[in-house]
Design an enzyme around this catalytic site. Structure first.
Site, PDB file in Angstrom:
ATOM      1  CD  GLU A 148      -1.168  -2.246   2.297  1.00  0.00           C
ATOM      2  OE1 GLU A 148      -1.949  -2.964   2.942  1.00  0.00           O
ATOM      3  OE2 GLU A 148       0.072  -2.365   2.360  1.00  0.00           O
ATOM      4  CB  CYS A 200       0.374  -0.897   8.942  1.00  0.00           C
ATOM      5  SG  CYS A 200       1.633  -0.082   7.903  1.00  0.00           S
TER       6      CYS A 200
END
Length: 165
Positions: A63, A91
């Site tokens: 990501e 996260c």
């Protein structure tokens, strides 16, 4: 678009992110994958985890890399209408990158909490159990979040992976 077709599209696109995670794992990397999808449903980018490929860079999450690439490739107005589909919940680091890139929506499979339970205290994945919604809520720009979605399928991507490393 109705809610039912929206959910179907989210599931289909999330499974494409799962395919990216499978390819990352098959290539020797951590089993995480992400895709960036435009407002019209077109897949604009794909990214697998880069931990191994990037020389054991612990920040090379799928990501985070995808958000950085997207920020260089697309105007903020375009990114605000995009959705990032991720095999696992972004996260805190990745949520920050998504926020700063200006991506408007996130759909994820496995929650950070569930991932942490599955991976344990693995040195290559010291999971931060901090929901991405919490990170996004601290910002000044709204990021819509859907997930966890298809969590059992997402968790299966990690079966046997963290115990053999």
């Amino acid at each position: 678009m109705t809610d039912a077709s929206s959910a179907l599209d989210d599931a289909t696109l999330l499974r494409r992110a799962f395919d990216v995670a499978r390819r990352a794992r098959a290539g020797g990397d951590h089993p995480f994958g992400a895709i960036l999808v435009g407002a019209d449903g077109t897949v604009l980018m794909e990214q697998g985890n880069g931990y191994t490929a990037e020389g054991h860079d612990a920040t090379a999450h799928a990501e985070r890399i995808l958000a950085s690439r997207a920020a260089r490739a697309f105007a903020p107005a375009v990114l605000a209408t995009c959705t990032l589909y991720s095999s696992a919940e972004p996260c805190a680091m990745c949520a920050g990158a998504i926020y700063w890139a200006g991506i408007g929506r996130v759909v994820y499979g496995q929650s950070e909490r569930h991932l942490k339970q599955q991976t344990g205290d693995h040195p290559e994945n010291p999971t931060l159990d901090l929901p991405c919604r919490t990170v996004f809520a601290a910002g000044q720009r709204s990021v819509a979040v859907t997930g966890p979605l298809l969590e059992d399928e997402a968790a299966a991507l990690h079966d046997g992976f963290w115990t053999k490393r």
